[in-house]
Design an enzyme around this catalytic site. Structure first.
Site, PDB file in Angstrom:
ATOM      1  N   LYS A  47       0.461  -1.381   0.064  1.00 44.71           N
ATOM      2  CA  LYS A  47       0.069  -0.227   0.565  1.00 44.71           C
ATOM      3  C   LYS A  47       0.885   1.389  -0.370  1.00 44.71           C
ATOM      4  O   LYS A  47       1.224   1.267   0.637  1.00 44.71           O
ATOM      5  CB  LYS A  47      -1.020  -0.085   1.749  1.00 44.71           C
ATOM      6  CG  LYS A  47      -1.794   0.790   1.355  1.00 44.71           C
ATOM      7  CD  LYS A  47      -3.148   0.782   0.779  1.00 44.71           C
ATOM      8  CE  LYS A  47      -3.787   2.773   0.919  1.00 44.71           C
ATOM      9  NZ  LYS A  47      -5.178   2.841   0.815  1.00 44.71           N
ATOM     10  N   ASN A  78     -14.015   3.860  -4.421  1.00 44.91           N
ATOM     11  CA  ASN A  78     -13.336   4.185  -3.406  1.00 44.91           C
ATOM     12  C   ASN A  78     -12.942   5.774  -3.032  1.00 44.91           C
ATOM     13  O   ASN A  78     -12.408   5.350  -4.130  1.00 44.91           O
ATOM     14  CB  ASN A  78     -11.882   2.682  -3.150  1.00 44.91           C
ATOM     15  CG  ASN A  78     -10.063   3.749  -3.418  1.00 44.91           C
ATOM     16  OD1 ASN A  78     -10.264   4.093  -2.718  1.00 44.91           O
ATOM     17  ND2 ASN A  78     -10.357   3.288  -4.711  1.00 44.91           N
ATOM     18  N   ASN A 137       3.905   6.293  -7.618  1.00 45.02           N
ATOM     19  CA  ASN A 137       2.371   5.802  -7.359  1.00 45.02           C
ATOM     20  C   ASN A 137       1.923   7.736  -7.939  1.00 45.02           C
ATOM     21  O   ASN A 137       2.119   8.713  -7.215  1.00 45.02           O
ATOM     22  CB  ASN A 137       1.196   5.911  -5.853  1.00 45.02           C
ATOM     23  CG  ASN A 137       0.220   6.654  -6.268  1.00 45.02           C
ATOM     24  OD1 ASN A 137      -0.786   6.772  -6.984  1.00 45.02           O
ATOM     25  ND2 ASN A 137      -1.203   5.850  -4.659  1.00 45.02           N
ATOM     26  N   CYS A 140      -3.272   8.155  -7.675  1.00 39.27           N
ATOM     27  CA  CYS A 140      -4.309   8.019  -7.324  1.00 39.27           C
ATOM     28  C   CYS A 140      -5.080   9.410  -7.491  1.00 39.27           C
ATOM     29  O   CYS A 140      -4.295  10.430  -7.424  1.00 39.27           O
ATOM     30  CB  CYS A 140      -4.325   8.540  -5.680  1.00 39.27           C
ATOM     31  SG  CYS A 140      -5.280   8.561  -4.752  1.00 39.27           S
ATOM     32  N   LYS A 178       3.630   4.054 -12.166  1.00 41.31           N
ATOM     33  CA  LYS A 178       2.215   3.666 -11.972  1.00 41.31           C
ATOM     34  C   LYS A 178       1.668   4.887 -12.387  1.00 41.31           C
ATOM     35  O   LYS A 178       1.097   5.886 -12.012  1.00 41.31           O
ATOM     36  CB  LYS A 178       1.747   3.673 -10.973  1.00 41.31           C
ATOM     37  CG  LYS A 178       0.379   2.710 -11.118  1.00 41.31           C
ATOM     38  CD  LYS A 178       0.045   2.279  -9.258  1.00 41.31           C
ATOM     39  CE  LYS A 178      -1.877   1.558  -9.757  1.00 41.31           C
ATOM     40  NZ  LYS A 178      -1.660   0.907  -8.128  1.00 41.31           N
ATOM     41  N   ASN A 205      -4.139   3.158 -12.549  1.00 38.84           N
ATOM     42  CA  ASN A 205      -4.865   3.055 -11.554  1.00 38.84           C
ATOM     43  C   ASN A 205      -6.291   2.993 -12.214  1.00 38.84           C
ATOM     44  O   ASN A 205      -6.758   3.188 -13.062  1.00 38.84           O
ATOM     45  CB  ASN A 205      -3.813   4.087 -10.136  1.00 38.84           C
ATOM     46  CG  ASN A 205      -4.072   4.487  -9.536  1.00 38.84           C
ATOM     47  OD1 ASN A 205      -4.514   3.890  -8.432  1.00 38.84           O
ATOM     48  ND2 ASN A 205      -3.372   4.637  -8.014  1.00 38.84           N
ATOM     49  N   THR A 206      -7.013   3.073 -10.670  1.00 33.97           N
ATOM     50  CA  THR A 206      -8.043   3.814 -10.257  1.00 33.97           C
ATOM     51  C   THR A 206      -8.645   4.906 -11.623  1.00 33.97           C
ATOM     52  O   THR A 206      -8.105   5.797 -11.966  1.00 33.97           O
ATOM     53  CB  THR A 206      -8.930   3.675  -9.339  1.00 33.97           C
ATOM     54  OG1 THR A 206      -8.448   4.684  -8.946  1.00 33.97           O
ATOM     55  CG2 THR A 206      -8.532   2.890  -8.504  1.00 33.97           C
TER      56      THR A 206
HETATM   57  C1  FMN Z   1      -9.677   0.452  -1.772  1.00 29.90           C
HETATM   58  C2  FMN Z   1      -8.385   0.701  -2.615  1.00 29.90           C
HETATM   59  C3  FMN Z   1      -7.274   1.322  -2.484  1.00 29.90           C
HETATM   60  C4  FMN Z   1      -5.890   1.448  -3.121  1.00 29.90           C
HETATM   61  N1  FMN Z   1      -5.333   1.845  -2.677  1.00 29.90           N
HETATM   62  C5  FMN Z   1      -3.841   2.556  -3.496  1.00 29.90           C
HETATM   63  C6  FMN Z   1      -2.760   2.663  -3.225  1.00 29.90           C
HETATM   64  O1  FMN Z   1      -2.353   2.754  -1.695  1.00 29.90           O
HETATM   65  N2  FMN Z   1      -1.373   3.104  -3.806  1.00 29.90           N
HETATM   66  C7  FMN Z   1      -1.672   2.218  -5.111  1.00 29.90           C
HETATM   67  O2  FMN Z   1      -0.802   2.784  -6.065  1.00 29.90           O
HETATM   68  N3  FMN Z   1      -2.857   1.747  -5.868  1.00 29.90           N
HETATM   69  C8  FMN Z   1      -4.485   1.675  -4.871  1.00 29.90           C
HETATM   70  N4  FMN Z   1      -4.863   0.997  -5.757  1.00 29.90           N
HETATM   71  C9  FMN Z   1      -5.626   1.771  -6.973  1.00 29.90           C
HETATM   72  C10 FMN Z   1      -5.120  -0.418  -7.268  1.00 29.90           C
HETATM   73  O3  FMN Z   1      -3.711  -0.741  -6.838  1.00 29.90           O
HETATM   74  C11 FMN Z   1      -5.586  -1.056  -8.759  1.00 29.90           C
HETATM   75  O4  FMN Z   1      -4.680  -0.208  -9.662  1.00 29.90           O
HETATM   76  C12 FMN Z   1      -6.956  -0.300  -9.132  1.00 29.90           C
HETATM   77  O5  FMN Z   1      -7.989  -0.567  -8.550  1.00 29.90           O
HETATM   78  C13 FMN Z   1      -7.451  -1.148 -10.017  1.00 29.90           C
HETATM   79  O6  FMN Z   1      -7.248  -2.781 -10.105  1.00 29.90           O
HETATM   80  P1  FMN Z   1      -8.215  -3.583  -9.527  1.00 29.90           P
HETATM   81  O7  FMN Z   1      -9.405  -3.718 -10.377  1.00 29.90           O
HETATM   82  O8  FMN Z   1      -7.524  -4.812  -9.696  1.00 29.90           O
HETATM   83  O9  FMN Z   1      -8.675  -3.177  -8.193  1.00 29.90           O
HETATM   84  C14 FMN Z   1      -6.484   1.164  -4.605  1.00 29.90           C
HETATM   85  C15 FMN Z   1      -7.151   0.858  -5.179  1.00 29.90           C
HETATM   86  C16 FMN Z   1      -8.613   0.361  -4.739  1.00 29.90           C
HETATM   87  C17 FMN Z   1     -10.470  -0.119  -4.794  1.00 29.90           C
END
Ligand code: FMN
Length: 401
Positions: A47, A78, A137, A140, A178, A205-206
């Site tokens: 994380k 999220n 990162n 975000c 990323k 990322n998201t």
């Molecule tokens: C609740 C949550 C917290 C996340 N926290 C981080 C984070 O701290 N750092 C990061 O690079 N990505 C973070 N992500 C993004 C994930 O690493 C990932 O890139 C993204 O959710 C897409 O993949 P998935 O569809 O498999 O979740 C987070 C995602 C979620 C859902």
């Protein structure tokens, strides 16, 4: 099955299988990471860590979901921030994990305020604790950009290049950048990261989103004491966006890609490999099902390779990329639908849709049931998609438009 080689590698780092945990709740402390390793995950990205002076406070609730009509969670929002734990606690845990699991790959995800000293200090300390690589990162999309970091960096090519260069100066381990999908052209940012010296790219990322509004209270979701903010969308629904981004990056630059976004089953991972990823990260599906899903991922991947007569997962990487062309290069020969009478229940949905919004080619014949008037059909495939019984297929025979 045991002869099938599912090992992969990036930047000289070997992995027992292509699946690793993305940075997020499943990697939010050392105990969880160890549990994941015990379940068969070959690697994990912690994380995101931040300097202690960068204040981060999480709200609750910070998750909301989008369900299909059948009740399955298909999208996840999220508004969680980066790790709230102190850097020293993390550094100790990283050391411990690497001591007991030296063969497992541990990647340190970091974020800092936009100062050379902050990024270099974070990167150096995390490297010293023993990580195999560092992920930056820059992506975000919520909360952190308000402080000028996260996606605020990944949406700016110059900052992306500069900060990547700062980190590269400070460490010897591979540096992964990323990327955020919340940009007009992700390949421009990927190129900037490479100019700054990035050794690999993680994408995506998201996706920035607003998942819904509660129609009783009229409050946006997730409602935090009546209010909300735009968040990050993940899970099944974002896979098409991730696949597109990974394919675009793979077609533009030559660099190892760690794909992430909407992987919920082994098939999704195979698709990412086919468009050029060498590693696939998972976050949301592990939050929904637990670490054990890795076993079905590994079994499914091995069976797929065996069915395809392939010996190694590396044979898959990038295999479908050459099949992505510009629209103007696509063939004008079209497949046509045909109705498999034995599956058709005569619900007439295809005919209704065909007449209301399609080309009106589906007709009801009193004697034979539904049939297609090919002189009106342009092969769009809508009827095949709306059929609830999968009774309409697109034929292998091709017709010139
Ligand atoms: C609740 C949550 C917290 C996340 N926290 C981080 C984070 O701290 N750092 C990061 O690079 N990505 C973070 N992500 C993004 C994930 O690493 C990932 O890139 C993204 O959710 C897409 O993949 P998935 O569809 O498999 O979740 C987070 C995602 C979620 C859902």
């Amino acid at each position: 099955m045991t002869m099938i080689d599912i090992t992969t590698s990036f930047c000289g780092i070997e992995l027992p299988n292509p699946f690793i945990l993305a940075s997020g709740p499943p990697t939010s402390d050392g105990r969880k990471i160890i549990k994941a390793f015990e379940n068969g995950w070959g690697g994990a990205i912690v994380k995101t860590l931040k300097p202690d002076h960068l204040e981060v406070v999480d709200v609750g609730p910070r998750f909301a979901v989008l369900k299909s009509k059948k009740g399955e969670i298909i999208g996840f929002q999220n508004i969680e921030l980066v790790s709230t734990r102190s850097l020293d606690v993390w550094l100790e845990e990283i050391k411990e994990i690497k001591k007991y699991y030296p063969a497992h790959v541990l990647i340190g995800s970091i974020m800092a305020d936009v100062k050379k000293g902050s990024w270099q200090d974070m990167a150096y300390k995390v490297q010293k604790a023993g990580v195999d690589a560092i992920e930056l990162n820059f992506s975000c999309p919520h909360g952190m950009p308000e402080k000028g970091v996260g996606a605020a960096i990944g949406q700016n090519a110059d900052l992306t290049e500069e900060i990547t260069r700062w980190v590269k100066e400070a460490v010897d381990v591979p540096v992964i950048v990323k990327l955020t999908p919340n940009v007009t052209d992700i390949t421009e940012i990927a190129k900037a990261a490479l100019k700054g010296g990035a050794d690999a790219i993680s994408a995506i990322n998201t996706v920035q989103c607003l998942i819904g509004i509660d129609l009783d209270t009229l409050e946006p979701l997730p409602s935090v004491d009546g209010y909300s903010t735009f968040g990050g969308y993940s899970g099944i629904a974002i896979k098409p966006i991730g696949l597109r981004a990974v394919a675009q990056i793979a077609k533009t630059v030559s660099v190892p890609i760690l794909a992430t976004g909407g992987v919920s089953k082994w098939e999704d991972a195979v698709e990412y490999l086919l468009v050029g990823a060498c590693v696939v990260q998972v976050c949301t599906q592990v939050m929904l099902e637990g670490y054990g899903i890795i076993r079905s991922f590994i079994d499914g991947l091995k069976r797929f390779l065996m069915d395809k007569d392939m010996q190694s997962v590396r044979e898959l990487i990038g295999l479908s990329l050459g099949k992505l062309k510009s629209h103007s290069e696509l063939s004008l020969k079209s497949k046509k639908p045909y109705i498999r009478k034995q599956l058709c229940k005569s619900c007439l949905k295809c005919m209704k849709i065909s007449h209301e919004v399609g080309c009106g080619a589906i007709k009801l014949n009193e004697l034979d049931g539904l049939e297609i008037d090919y002189s009106h059909c342009d092969g769009c495939s809508l009827c095949a998609h709306v059929c609830p019984y999968e009774a309409i297929s697109m034929s292998e025979a091709v017709y010139s438009l």
